[in-house]
Design a protein around this motif. Structure first.
Motif, PDB file in Angstrom:
ATOM      1  N   ALA A 198     100.225  -5.365  69.405  1.00 19.14           N
ATOM      2  CA  ALA A 198      99.644  -4.849  68.598  1.00 19.14           C
ATOM      3  C   ALA A 198      99.834  -3.502  68.957  1.00 19.14           C
ATOM      4  O   ALA A 198      99.890  -1.891  68.420  1.00 19.14           O
ATOM      5  N   ARG A 199     101.185  -3.106  70.446  1.00 20.46           N
ATOM      6  CA  ARG A 199     101.307  -2.624  71.012  1.00 20.46           C
ATOM      7  C   ARG A 199     102.266  -1.574  69.895  1.00 20.46           C
ATOM      8  O   ARG A 199     102.211  -0.236  69.545  1.00 20.46           O
ATOM      9  N   ALA A 200     103.011  -2.201  69.386  1.00 22.75           N
ATOM     10  CA  ALA A 200     104.443  -1.795  68.438  1.00 22.75           C
ATOM     11  C   ALA A 200     103.631  -1.757  67.014  1.00 22.75           C
ATOM     12  O   ALA A 200     104.044  -1.047  66.843  1.00 22.75           O
ATOM     13  N   ARG A 201     102.526  -2.411  66.476  1.00 31.11           N
ATOM     14  CA  ARG A 201     102.074  -1.597  65.674  1.00 31.11           C
ATOM     15  C   ARG A 201     100.604  -0.258  65.420  1.00 31.11           C
ATOM     16  O   ARG A 201     101.459   0.136  64.791  1.00 31.11           O
ATOM     17  N   LEU A 202     100.601  -0.140  67.187  1.00 29.97           N
ATOM     18  CA  LEU A 202      99.439   0.947  67.105  1.00 29.97           C
ATOM     19  C   LEU A 202     100.690   2.344  67.430  1.00 29.97           C
ATOM     20  O   LEU A 202     100.231   3.061  67.372  1.00 29.97           O
TER      21      LEU A 202
ATOM     22  N   LEU B  61      99.930  11.734  60.105  1.00 24.73           N
ATOM     23  CA  LEU B  61      99.079  10.771  59.555  1.00 24.73           C
ATOM     24  C   LEU B  61      97.147  11.455  59.603  1.00 24.73           C
ATOM     25  O   LEU B  61      96.640  12.798  60.043  1.00 24.73           O
ATOM     26  N   GLY B  62      96.823  11.247  58.197  1.00 23.63           N
ATOM     27  CA  GLY B  62      95.386  11.700  57.664  1.00 23.63           C
ATOM     28  C   GLY B  62      93.970  11.251  58.997  1.00 23.63           C
ATOM     29  O   GLY B  62      94.359  10.555  59.857  1.00 23.63           O
ATOM     30  N   GLY B  63      93.090  12.163  58.366  1.00 23.27           N
ATOM     31  CA  GLY B  63      92.549  12.335  60.046  1.00 23.27           C
ATOM     32  C   GLY B  63      91.755  11.004  59.486  1.00 23.27           C
ATOM     33  O   GLY B  63      90.961  10.592  61.045  1.00 23.27           O
ATOM     34  N   GLU B  64      90.936  10.725  58.594  1.00 15.19           N
ATOM     35  CA  GLU B  64      89.906  10.173  58.832  1.00 15.19           C
ATOM     36  C   GLU B  64      90.672   8.193  58.952  1.00 15.19           C
ATOM     37  O   GLU B  64      90.674   7.374  59.890  1.00 15.19           O
ATOM     38  N   GLU B  65      91.767   8.244  58.228  1.00 12.72           N
ATOM     39  CA  GLU B  65      92.928   7.022  59.117  1.00 12.72           C
ATOM     40  C   GLU B  65      93.503   6.722  60.922  1.00 12.72           C
ATOM     41  O   GLU B  65      93.289   6.377  61.204  1.00 12.72           O
ATOM     42  N   ARG B  66      93.609   7.913  60.624  1.00 15.43           N
ATOM     43  CA  ARG B  66      94.187   8.837  62.356  1.00 15.43           C
ATOM     44  C   ARG B  66      92.301   8.161  63.512  1.00 15.43           C
ATOM     45  O   ARG B  66      92.663   7.386  64.556  1.00 15.43           O
ATOM     46  N   ALA B  67      91.394   7.996  63.195  1.00 17.24           N
ATOM     47  CA  ALA B  67      90.618   7.979  63.840  1.00 17.24           C
ATOM     48  C   ALA B  67      90.373   6.616  63.772  1.00 17.24           C
ATOM     49  O   ALA B  67      89.648   6.210  64.603  1.00 17.24           O
ATOM     50  N   GLU B  68      90.545   5.659  62.600  1.00 15.81           N
ATOM     51  CA  GLU B  68      90.271   4.578  63.299  1.00 15.81           C
ATOM     52  C   GLU B  68      91.069   3.969  63.511  1.00 15.81           C
ATOM     53  O   GLU B  68      91.096   2.617  64.443  1.00 15.81           O
TER      54      GLU B  68
ATOM     55  N   GLU C  98      92.706   5.461  66.554  1.00 13.15           N
ATOM     56  CA  GLU C  98      92.555   5.744  67.926  1.00 13.15           C
ATOM     57  C   GLU C  98      91.270   4.449  68.407  1.00 13.15           C
ATOM     58  O   GLU C  98      91.711   4.929  69.382  1.00 13.15           O
ATOM     59  N   ARG C  99      90.790   4.492  67.546  1.00 15.99           N
ATOM     60  CA  ARG C  99      89.304   3.149  67.713  1.00 15.99           C
ATOM     61  C   ARG C  99      89.707   1.795  68.124  1.00 15.99           C
ATOM     62  O   ARG C  99      89.556   1.585  68.972  1.00 15.99           O
ATOM     63  N   LEU C 100      90.639   1.651  67.066  1.00 17.21           N
ATOM     64  CA  LEU C 100      91.368   0.621  67.315  1.00 17.21           C
ATOM     65  C   LEU C 100      92.355   0.695  68.626  1.00 17.21           C
ATOM     66  O   LEU C 100      92.350  -0.054  69.559  1.00 17.21           O
ATOM     67  N   TRP C 101      92.981   2.019  68.897  1.00 15.59           N
ATOM     68  CA  TRP C 101      93.736   2.159  70.580  1.00 15.59           C
ATOM     69  C   TRP C 101      92.731   1.858  71.267  1.00 15.59           C
ATOM     70  O   TRP C 101      93.092   1.135  72.964  1.00 15.59           O
ATOM     71  N   ALA C 102      91.558   2.101  70.933  1.00 18.52           N
ATOM     72  CA  ALA C 102      90.828   2.456  72.389  1.00 18.52           C
ATOM     73  C   ALA C 102      90.262   1.072  72.777  1.00 18.52           C
ATOM     74  O   ALA C 102      90.111   0.481  74.444  1.00 18.52           O
ATOM     75  N   ALA C 103      90.269   0.046  71.414  1.00 24.45           N
ATOM     76  CA  ALA C 103      90.179  -1.262  72.559  1.00 24.45           C
ATOM     77  C   ALA C 103      91.194  -1.423  72.435  1.00 24.45           C
ATOM     78  O   ALA C 103      90.456  -2.756  73.122  1.00 24.45           O
TER      79      ALA C 103
ATOM     80  N   VAL D 127     101.447   7.915  73.874  1.00 25.54           N
ATOM     81  CA  VAL D 127      99.772   7.752  73.200  1.00 25.54           C
ATOM     82  C   VAL D 127      98.958   8.627  74.116  1.00 25.54           C
ATOM     83  O   VAL D 127      98.429   7.896  75.015  1.00 25.54           O
ATOM     84  N   ASN D 128      98.853  10.064  73.460  1.00 30.86           N
ATOM     85  CA  ASN D 128      97.626  10.830  74.212  1.00 30.86           C
ATOM     86  C   ASN D 128      96.089  10.396  73.747  1.00 30.86           C
ATOM     87  O   ASN D 128      95.978  11.338  73.034  1.00 30.86           O
ATOM     88  N   VAL D 129      95.844   9.555  73.571  1.00 27.61           N
ATOM     89  CA  VAL D 129      94.234   9.076  72.851  1.00 27.61           C
ATOM     90  C   VAL D 129      93.648   8.886  73.916  1.00 27.61           C
ATOM     91  O   VAL D 129      93.284   7.655  74.475  1.00 27.61           O
ATOM     92  N   PRO D 130      92.745   9.935  74.972  1.00 28.63           N
ATOM     93  CA  PRO D 130      91.247   9.616  75.598  1.00 28.63           C
ATOM     94  C   PRO D 130      89.881   9.270  74.951  1.00 28.63           C
ATOM     95  O   PRO D 130      89.850   9.695  74.384  1.00 28.63           O
ATOM     96  N   ARG D 131      89.732   7.744  76.069  1.00 32.03           N
ATOM     97  CA  ARG D 131      88.785   7.141  75.620  1.00 32.03           C
ATOM     98  C   ARG D 131      87.984   7.972  74.812  1.00 32.03           C
ATOM     99  O   ARG D 131      87.146   7.940  74.184  1.00 32.03           O
ATOM    100  N   TRP D 132      87.316   9.126  75.722  1.00 30.07           N
ATOM    101  CA  TRP D 132      85.923   9.930  75.916  1.00 30.07           C
ATOM    102  C   TRP D 132      86.407  10.678  74.348  1.00 30.07           C
ATOM    103  O   TRP D 132      85.205  11.261  73.968  1.00 30.07           O
ATOM    104  N   THR D 133      87.204  10.717  73.659  1.00 25.19           N
ATOM    105  CA  THR D 133      87.496  11.219  72.740  1.00 25.19           C
ATOM    106  C   THR D 133      87.436  11.042  71.280  1.00 25.19           C
ATOM    107  O   THR D 133      87.155  11.276  70.255  1.00 25.19           O
ATOM    108  N   VAL D 134      87.068   9.498  71.833  1.00 25.14           N
ATOM    109  CA  VAL D 134      87.000   8.388  70.322  1.00 25.14           C
ATOM    110  C   VAL D 134      85.748   8.081  70.004  1.00 25.14           C
ATOM    111  O   VAL D 134      84.989   8.509  70.651  1.00 25.14           O
TER     112      VAL D 134
END
Length: 236
Positions: free
Chosen positions: A54-58, A67-74, A76-81, A171-178
């Motif tokens: 999963a790490r390699a895929r994400l 990467l597009g906005g909606e796809e990136r948001a999705e 990032e949600r997967l990354w937080a999970a 990958v800098n994706v803070p969880r509180w920003t998701v």
């Protein structure tokens, strides 16, 4: 396609992490055994393999700035999970390490209770030592099985901690920003709203005037009886 593969990997990782959590809570209890330790080791290795995939895929798509906005948001949600699953896995591995150290399965070489019985190979003491040697030999065939398992688990805990730190650096994706797609408990509320009114209406049914009148009369009689009891108590 990559997003669907990531979802499938995260679903499998979530199930495996939950199973590992249940097994880790059993270490040191009455159901603890060599078979449980083996299943715990197999489950955590499966979880680590899924986590690496999963790490390699994400990682690659999230580092793509185009990467597009909606796809990136999705993603990032997967990354937080994904990060939440890894945190739970690391905590349970540390718990299993602590409990496994406190409650080893290997029989102690010296008895905890001394009975005072001693003797040669043919005496009572020799029989007790022979039985103890048989128990140790039949346990696993390895006198230091507990120590090997714990050292291996300690190495895996350190490797998982290093992987989590490496992920946070790449990958800098803070969880509180998701941003969540729906409010917390929305599924439960929607299920309750869809099933609640119908079930209440089915149970209650149409209002019967005769039943309502009987309930009103019964309430009036009950109130009169209570008032009468209070007056009698005051007069006495």
């Amino acid at each position: 396609m990559a997003r669907e593969e990531c979802k499938a990997l995260l679903d499998a990782l979530n199930r495996t992490t939950a199973r590992h959590h249940q097994l880790a809570l059993t270490v040191g209890g009455s159901a603890d055994s060599r078979a449980l330790r083996r299943e715990l080791r197999r489950t955590r290795r499966e979880a680590q393999e899924l986590a690496a995939a999963a790490r390699a895929r994400l990682t690659a798509p999230l580092r793509d700035r185009g990467l597009g906005g909606e796809e990136r948001a999705e993603l990032e949600r997967l990354w937080a999970a994904f990060s939440g699953c890894l945190d739970l896995l690391e905590a349970d591995m540390r718990r299993a390490l602590a409990l496994g150290s406190a409650f080893p399965l290997q029989a102690p070489r010296r008895p905890l209770v001394r009975t005072g019985v001693a003797g040669g190979p043919g005496g009572p003491g020799g029989s007790a030592r022979s039985l103890r040697r048989l128990a140790e030999r039949d346990g696993d065939g390895d006198g230091d099985a507990d120590g090997d398992d714990l050292r291996e688990l300690e190495r895996e805990v350190l490797q998982l901690s290093d992987m989590i730190r490496d992920m946070e650096m790449k990958v800098n994706v803070p969880r509180w920003t998701v941003q969540a797609r729906q409010t917390a408990g929305a599924e439960l509320l929607s299920a309750a709203s869809s099933a609640g009114p119908a079930s209440v209406q089915e149970r209650s049914g149409p209002c019967d005037p005769s039943k309502a009148l009987a309930a009103a009369v019964f309430s009036a009689v009950l109130l009169a009886a209570v008032a009468l009891a209070v007056c009698v108590a005051k007069l006495s």
